[in-house]
Design an enzyme around this catalytic site. Structure first.
Site, PDB file in Angstrom:
ATOM      1  N   HIS A 111       0.215  -1.012  -0.024  1.00  0.00           N
ATOM      2  CA  HIS A 111       0.092  -0.160   0.197  1.00  0.00           C
ATOM      3  C   HIS A 111       1.070   1.390   0.154  1.00  0.00           C
ATOM      4  CE1 HIS A 111      -3.489  -2.793   0.800  1.00  0.00           C
ATOM      5  NE2 HIS A 111      -3.085  -2.931   2.083  1.00  0.00           N
TER       6      HIS A 111
HETATM    7  O1  RIB Z   1      -5.386   0.002   4.625  1.00  0.00           O
HETATM    8  C1  RIB Z   1      -4.211  -0.331   4.442  1.00  0.00           C
HETATM    9  C2  RIB Z   1      -3.340   0.709   5.160  1.00  0.00           C
HETATM   10  O2  RIB Z   1      -3.711   0.609   6.305  1.00  0.00           O
HETATM   11  C3  RIB Z   1      -2.056   1.102   4.924  1.00  0.00           C
HETATM   12  O3  RIB Z   1      -1.288   1.696   5.321  1.00  0.00           O
HETATM   13  C4  RIB Z   1      -1.571  -0.102   6.336  1.00  0.00           C
HETATM   14  O4  RIB Z   1       0.060   0.298   6.899  1.00  0.00           O
HETATM   15  C5  RIB Z   1      -2.328   0.942   7.068  1.00  0.00           C
HETATM   16  O5  RIB Z   1      -1.956   1.418   8.059  1.00  0.00           O
END
Ligand code: RIB
Ligand code: CA
Length: 319
Positions: free
Chosen positions: A247
């Site tokens: 992500h």
């Molecule tokens: O949904 C994914 C996000 O949530 C990313 O930033 C992961 O690190 C968590 O913080």
């Protein structure tokens, strides 16, 4: 692609490491196109004390104990903190065993650092990169609304539309944890670029991509591979994919190679009241309302191009 020799872009990273946050920080520290003014710990994947420690572990792994690290807020603007040890492990960065940090955490509160930096630096010269719940930026905007017009861009990982949510059917984790903060940020008028699950679910840690990072054979790549192999297990089981979505580094990659991404400017509102859909990012992708278009919602990414950039930059970090 940005010119590496041009004046670097000033950024503040607000983050809740988190293995994927850690890779985003490494990518930023390895990239001369960016000047990291400071990193602010957010409460999210794990509580604040751990995210503050994890940030410093990553900075020291990157050979950057000079980076200023600040602690932000202990929990969301409303309600109690919801954490994600079930994904990231008890430490928040399970998969690699890094030494306890020796670099200090600053005494100034992270929210005050955000406000003071935006008021000091030339208006429009600082980009805020949020990789976790947006509590710190939301609190800063509530405390000092005048900073909104001084922000160059908010580039955030969060939300989702066609991909739904990852904590509830409707909500992605970063927005779900602090929907009030997200609502404040999206209503602030600051230019916003969103990296939602619709993008990050296309950026999978496949075996070939992890092998290319492993082949770097450095202490940094060893830690990264350990994190990826731990972090991906949950999503591989959930989505039945080879590898899991990576992500947060997409926020940083966008700053370096924006051409890897495409999306559209549209209205995005945050659900803050409904028990069923709290934290949902209601994106008007098809323009069926006349609501203010307040965010660039990214939907497509060149995933191979992303991993080529990430791997090339990780190779520059010879801890
Ligand atoms: O949904 C994914 C996000 O949530 C990313 O930033 C992961 O690190 C968590 O913080
Ligand atoms: Ca994160």
């Amino acid at each position: 692609m940005k010119d590496e020799t041009a004046m670097p872009r000033k950024i503040i990273i607000d983050t809740d490491p988190g293995q994927d946050d850690a890779l985003a920080i490494l990518l930023a520290l390895a990239s001369p196109e960016l000047q990291v003014l400071g990193i602010v710990a957010a409460a999210g994947n794990v509580p604040l004390a751990l995210t503050g420690k994890n940030i410093r572990k990553v900075c020291e792994l990157a050979g950057r104990p000079d980076i200023k690290v600040f602690a932000g807020c202990e929990g969301p603007m409303q309600g109690s903190l919801f954490t994600a040890e079930y994904v990231h492990g008890a430490s928040g960065m399970d998969g690699a065993d890094l030494p306890e940090p020796t670099m200090p955490i600053e005494t100034k509160h992270g929210v005050d650092f955000i406000i003071e930096t935006l008021m000091r630096e030339e208006a429009g010269s600082v980009t805020i990169c949020t990789l976790g719940p947006m509590t710190n930026l939301g609190t800063a905007l509530q405390k000092a609304p005048e900073i909104a017009s001084r922000i160059s861009q908010v580039v955030l990982m969060g939300g989702g539309l066609f991909e739904g949510g990852n904590v509830t059917p409707a909500a992605e984790f970063n927005i779900f944890v602090d929907p009030m903060a997200a609502e404040i940020v999206f209503a602030s008028g600051a230019p916003i670029v969103m990296m939602p699950l619709d993008v990050t679910h296309q950026v999978l840690t496949t075996k070939a991509r992890v092998a290319a990072i492993k082949a770097l054979a450095t202490p940094v790549s060893e830690a990264v591979v350990g994190w990826l192999e731990f972090f991906e297990r949950f999503d591989e089981a959930k989505y039945g994919t080879e590898g899991g979505p990576l992500h947060d580094p997409n926020v940083i990659a966008y700053l370096i190679r924006p051409e890897l991404y495409s999306g559209r400017l549209c209205n995005v509102e945050i659900e803050t009241q409904s028990a069923l859909t709290k934290g949902m990012t209601v994106a008007d992708w098809w323009g069926v309302t006349d609501r203010q278009k307040n965010a660039t919602f990214m939907r497509d990414v060149d995933a191979d191009g992303f991993y080529a950039l990430l791997t090339e930059r990780l190779a520059r970090l010879q801890a």
